[in-house]
Design an enzyme around this catalytic site. Structure first.
Site, short mmCIF file in Angstrom:
data_model
loop_
_atom_site.label_atom_id
_atom_site.label_comp_id
_atom_site.label_asym_id
_atom_site.label_seq_id
_atom_site.Cartn_x
_atom_site.Cartn_y
_atom_site.Cartn_z
N ALA A 109 0.87 -1.17 0.00
CA ALA A 109 0.00 0.00 0.00
C ALA A 109 0.91 1.23 0.00
CB ALA A 109 -0.86 0.00 1.25
N GLY A 166 0.70 -5.07 0.76
CA GLY A 166 -0.49 -5.09 -0.10
C GLY A 166 -0.21 -5.71 -1.47
N GLU A 202 -0.66 -9.27 -0.92
CA GLU A 202 -2.10 -9.49 -0.68
C GLU A 202 -2.87 -9.46 -2.01
OE1 GLU A 202 -3.11 -7.80 3.69
OE2 GLU A 202 -2.08 -6.37 2.35
N GLU A 228 4.63 -5.69 7.12
CA GLU A 228 3.86 -4.68 7.87
C GLU A 228 4.28 -4.61 9.35
OE1 GLU A 228 1.16 -5.76 4.41
OE2 GLU A 228 2.68 -6.72 5.65
N1 T1G Z 1 4.64 3.36 -0.02
C1 T1G Z 1 5.08 4.59 -0.39
N2 T1G Z 1 6.36 4.86 -0.81
C2 T1G Z 1 7.19 3.83 -0.86
C3 T1G Z 1 6.81 2.51 -0.47
C4 T1G Z 1 5.46 2.30 -0.05
N3 T1G Z 1 5.00 1.10 0.31
N4 T1G Z 1 7.89 1.71 -0.61
C5 T1G Z 1 8.88 2.48 -1.08
N5 T1G Z 1 8.48 3.75 -1.22
C6 T1G Z 1 9.26 4.88 -1.73
C7 T1G Z 1 10.42 5.27 -0.80
O1 T1G Z 1 10.01 6.16 0.19
C8 T1G Z 1 11.38 5.90 -1.78
O2 T1G Z 1 10.93 7.20 -2.03
C9 T1G Z 1 11.18 5.08 -3.06
O3 T1G Z 1 9.90 4.46 -2.92
C10 T1G Z 1 12.22 4.01 -3.23
O4 T1G Z 1 12.27 3.23 -2.06
C11 T1G Z 1 -2.56 -3.05 3.26
C12 T1G Z 1 -0.86 -1.72 4.90
C13 T1G Z 1 10.49 -1.92 -1.73
C14 T1G Z 1 12.43 -2.89 -0.56
O5 T1G Z 1 6.76 -2.12 4.04
O6 T1G Z 1 10.87 -1.89 1.95
O7 T1G Z 1 1.10 -2.76 2.31
O8 T1G Z 1 12.85 8.40 -1.14
O9 T1G Z 1 14.56 3.97 -1.39
O10 T1G Z 1 16.08 0.59 -1.34
O11 T1G Z 1 -1.40 -4.75 4.23
O12 T1G Z 1 11.24 0.58 -0.38
O13 T1G Z 1 12.69 7.95 -3.56
O14 T1G Z 1 11.09 9.55 -2.48
O15 T1G Z 1 13.39 2.11 -0.15
O16 T1G Z 1 15.18 -0.16 -3.59
C15 T1G Z 1 4.23 -2.68 3.18
C16 T1G Z 1 8.31 -0.75 1.97
C17 T1G Z 1 3.49 -1.41 3.16
C18 T1G Z 1 7.74 -2.11 1.88
C19 T1G Z 1 12.71 -0.94 -2.13
N6 T1G Z 1 5.40 -2.56 2.34
N7 T1G Z 1 9.34 -0.50 1.00
O17 T1G Z 1 13.87 -0.55 -1.48
O18 T1G Z 1 14.18 1.78 -2.51
S1 T1G Z 1 2.12 -1.46 4.25
C20 T1G Z 1 6.59 -2.26 2.85
C21 T1G Z 1 10.57 -1.08 1.09
C22 T1G Z 1 0.95 -2.42 3.42
C23 T1G Z 1 -1.20 -3.64 3.46
C24 T1G Z 1 -0.26 -2.82 4.22
C25 T1G Z 1 11.59 -0.65 0.10
C26 T1G Z 1 11.76 -1.61 -1.09
P1 T1G Z 1 11.93 8.33 -2.32
P2 T1G Z 1 13.67 2.81 -1.43
P3 T1G Z 1 14.94 0.40 -2.28
#
Ligand code: T1G
Length: 691
Positions: A63, A102, A105, A125
């Site tokens: 998400a 998500g 999911e 999460e």
């Molecule tokens: N939402 C919004 N922005 C995101 C994002 C996300 N989920 N993931 C990454 N970004 C942005 C980040 O801030 C950065 O922005 C750019 O993307 C590159 O990321 C309903 C509620 C995927 C392993 O926890 O672990 O789903 O700084 O620098 O090193 O159940 O990003 O360039 O402006 O980290 O290659 C669950 C979170 C969400 C994964 C890539 N998902 N992301 O790493 O790049 S909650 C996560 C990561 C959810 C549902 C629930 C990592 C990555 P900017 P980066 P990277």
């Protein structure tokens, strides 16, 4: 541009491709795009089956975290996913890379999943203080079993495509064209006229599986008392096991919506974005290119030098470890090998990998060996004379364009740079001990450090797996400068009436792994004592102990007593008597302190120093200060770091307490910083960061 495009093949497969760089997060536009794409495909008589694919290296990273806490924009993700799962035509996910949160999911709501060999799948999460909120706590257990699913969600780490297939999470791994393989699978399901819905897989849960889940759940809850989401996760899975999908989904959603509002999740989300923001240096644009770093040299094979060399080796960068004497070099190389052997014994490293890492490390005696390195990191004794001698020599030896870095943890990087004719190539790279383990890297920007040297240092930090924060030059930079305020406050608490264990218990209760006095005993009281003698600073209790030769664990006595080399200290009546005597000598009437008051007296001066650091531009953002303390000094991440935490406490309350402390102690450095006073009247560190 619509972030979801649809292509329909001649065979009647509609492929919905998500294109929402950088990580295809499921923001409002993507959700709406998926629903309209699905609706159109269902209405199109030529379409027999549907594939959901994504553009780029990532399938979907979840998400859109930046939408959390904001007013919800329909369609919600659960609504999108029940539309996918309930689809009248089979939907297959083509998982090209990371499928997280998500994103997984979404794949779980599809009727089959085909992964690329390099794909990884996970529900992280838990690391954001929440739980999966779009069916993950229900559909994953139904697909892979309750205990394996809980383990994946409670750990938050992704699994490989191979592992996912073995678990039954993915149906196939595509050797060739991923989308084509998924399309074939989808047509096969359409042909069959029936397709599985992971949500409907009731009755998968054997008694053993349920028992294993319950054991894992109580274990995880016991191990994370500060994380309310762990118990919420177990509860949601359990409701689904006992009462079925619908009630399970409802319990999951209710818990998710509660946890998103929880300060713990707000703190962890703050850190998520803060870590990424820290890698951006105001005023330095993408046009500044990094210099090539294909080889490195490290001066000094002590604990820090050895750890730094391991970082380069593990990143596949050949590194020359340099010492002045053969014995010191052999000792340093031996320490590196034994560190790796310990990891191999623990099973966290294979012996092949150990040999490969060691293959990148070459030992040499004499600074000349640094002549060809693209970057030289000096990790020698913390003495200005020694630094000046080394940098003077490196100025002659190192090749033009080489980056000259110092690992000093508090000395003046500008003064070190001025010992060379190329101060623009000098930068501070402050690693934290153990350097091959600690993620944080304070990149110290000197007055003359060239922008491309900074960009190269940031780039290198990512390559060696470090979390970089750029800071300016001052005594102790960000971390150690604020730590000095806490150490001073801790000493004052002892003289005012507290005992070491009371202060340490308050600090571990707050969330640190170790309190200031146990930490001093571990690091050795002699280090701080010598540094204070050099600057004329005083710490009455620590100085009195050190003068008697009590340096902590290594001498069996310090703030605590360590019988027979024990690692955990015991209360020491002699030290406590010494503390009482030092109070009496100063005419101080000792009193007791509550844990709240101890925390306030220790942490408010740190926050104040953090505000001064921001005023002076030593740090660009308050969130940088948070990243430094959480990743370098074990500040509890579930509070978001000192500056984020201070916002929660209330800046006005902190200003009032600091005014009182300054009056009580007569220490003007405790008077609130102008920035703190101003923000206490309205505003926040976050606003200042955004300005
Ligand atoms: N939402 C919004 N922005 C995101 C994002 C996300 N989920 N993931 C990454 N970004 C942005 C980040 O801030 C950065 O922005 C750019 O993307 C590159 O990321 C309903 C509620 C995927 C392993 O926890 O672990 O789903 O700084 O620098 O090193 O159940 O990003 O360039 O402006 O980290 O290659 C669950 C979170 C969400 C994964 C890539 N998902 N992301 O790493 O790049 S909650 C996560 C990561 C959810 C549902 C629930 C990592 C990555 P900017 P980066 P990277």
């Amino acid at each position: 541009m619509d972030p979801v495009r649809t292509e329909i093949s001649a065979a009647g497969v509609a492929t919905l491709t998500i294109a929402n760089p950088p990580v295809n997060a499921l923001g409002a536009a993507v959700r709406a795009g998926l629903v309209s794409g699905l609706t159109a495909a269902l209405a199109n008589a030529d379409v027999r089956a549907i594939v959901i694919a994504a553009e780029g290296k990532v399938f979907v990273a979840g998400a859109d975290i930046s939408e959390f806490g904001k007013p919800p924009v329909p369609p919600s993700l659960p609504d999108v996913l029940s539309a996918v799962e309930g689809s009248a035509k089979p939907v297959v996910a083509a998982i090209n890379g990371l499928a997280l949160g998500g994103g997984l999911e979404l794949a779980l709501a599809c009727h089959a999943r085909v992964a690329a060999p390099a794909a990884r799948l996970g529900l992280p999460e838990i690391k954001l203080g929440i739980i999966p909120g779009a069916g993950g706590t229900q559909r994953l257990p139904r697909l892979v079993g309750a205990a394996p699913a809980f383990a994946m969600m409670a750990g938050g780490e992704p699994v490989s495509a191979e592992k996912a297939r073995a678990m039954g999470l993915v149906d196939d791994i595509a050797d060739g064209d991923l989308v084509a393989t998924a399309a074939t699978q989808a047509l096969r399901l359409a042909e069959a006229g029936t397709w599985p819905r992971s949500g409907a897989a009731e009755g998968k849960f054997s008694a053993e599986d349920r028992a294993a889940f319950e054991t894992a759940a109580s274990d995880a809850i016991r191990k994370s008392p500060r994380m309310p989401n762990v118990a919420a996760l177990a509860h949601a899975v359990r409701v689904g096991l006992e009462k079925g999908l619908a009630e399970g989904l409802a319990a999951e959603r209710a818990a998710f919506l509660e946890l998103v509002k929880d300060p713990t999740s707000k703190a962890l989300r703050h850190l998520f974005f803060a870590e990424r923001e820290a890698a951006r240096v105001p005023g330095i644009g993408k046009e500044v290119k990094a210099r090539p770093v294909a080889s490195a040299a490290v001066i000094g094979a002590g604990t820090m030098g050895g750890g730094i060399a391991m970082c380069f080796a593990q990143a596949g960068i050949p590194v020359t470890l340099i010492e002045v004497k053969e014995e010191a070099l052999s000792a340093g190389l031996a320490r590196i090998r034994s560190n790796y052997e310990t990891s191999v014994k623990r099973g966290s490293l294979t012996s092949e990998k150990m040999e490969r890492h060691l293959g990148f490390i070459t030992g040499r005696v004499g600074l000349e060996a640094a002549a060809e390195a693209d970057i030289v990191v000096e990790a020698a004794f913390e003495d200005m004379g020694v630094k000046a001698e080394i940098f003077g020599a490196l100025d002659r030896i190192a090749k033009p364009g080489a980056i000259l870095a110092t690992n000093t943890s508090y000395l003046d990087v500008n003064a070190i740079a001025e010992t060379t004719k190329r101060p623009q190539d000098v930068v501070g790279l402050h690693f934290f001990s153990p350097a091959n383990v600690m993620r944080l890297l304070e990149i110290v920007r000197g007055a003359k450090t060239a922008p491309d040297v900074l960009v190269t240092s940031l780039d290198l930090a990512r390559k060696i797996g470090k979390l970089p924060v750029v800071v300016g030059v001052c005594y102790g930079f960000v971390g150690n400068r604020m730590l000095a305020k806490r150490t001073q406050a801790a000493e004052r608490l002892l003289l005012a009436g507290a005992m070491p264990h009371e202060v340490d218990d308050a600090v571990t209760d707050f969330g640190f792994r170790m309190g200031p006095f146990a930490m001093s005993d571990l690091a050795g009281l002699d280090i701080g004592w010598r540094a204070r003698k050099a600057t004329g600073a005083k710490a009455p209790v620590a100085d009195a102990l050190a003068e008697q030769g009590f340096f902590g664990q290594k001498t069996g006595r310090g703030f605590y007593r360590y019988p027979e080399g024990a690692r955990k200290g015991e209360r020491d009546p002699d030290t406590e008597a010494l503390i009482t005597r030092l109070s009496d000598e100063r005419g101080i009437t000792r009193r007791s302190f509550s844990r709240e008051e101890i925390i306030a007296r220790l942490m408010y001066p740190m926050v104040n120093e953090g505000a001064k650091i921001l005023e002076e531009g030593i740090a660009s953002r308050s969130s940088d200060v948070d990243v430094v303390w959480v990743n370098g000094y074990n500040w509890p991440n579930f509070t978001g770091g000192p500056m984020h935490w201070a916002e929660g406490v209330g800046l006005a309350r902190i200003v009032e307490a600091l005014d009182a402390l300054a009056a009580e102690t007569g220490d003007d450095s405790l008077k609130p910083a102008a920035l703190l006073r101003r923000l206490a009247q309205g505003g926040s560190f976050a606003d200042k960061d955004a300005a």
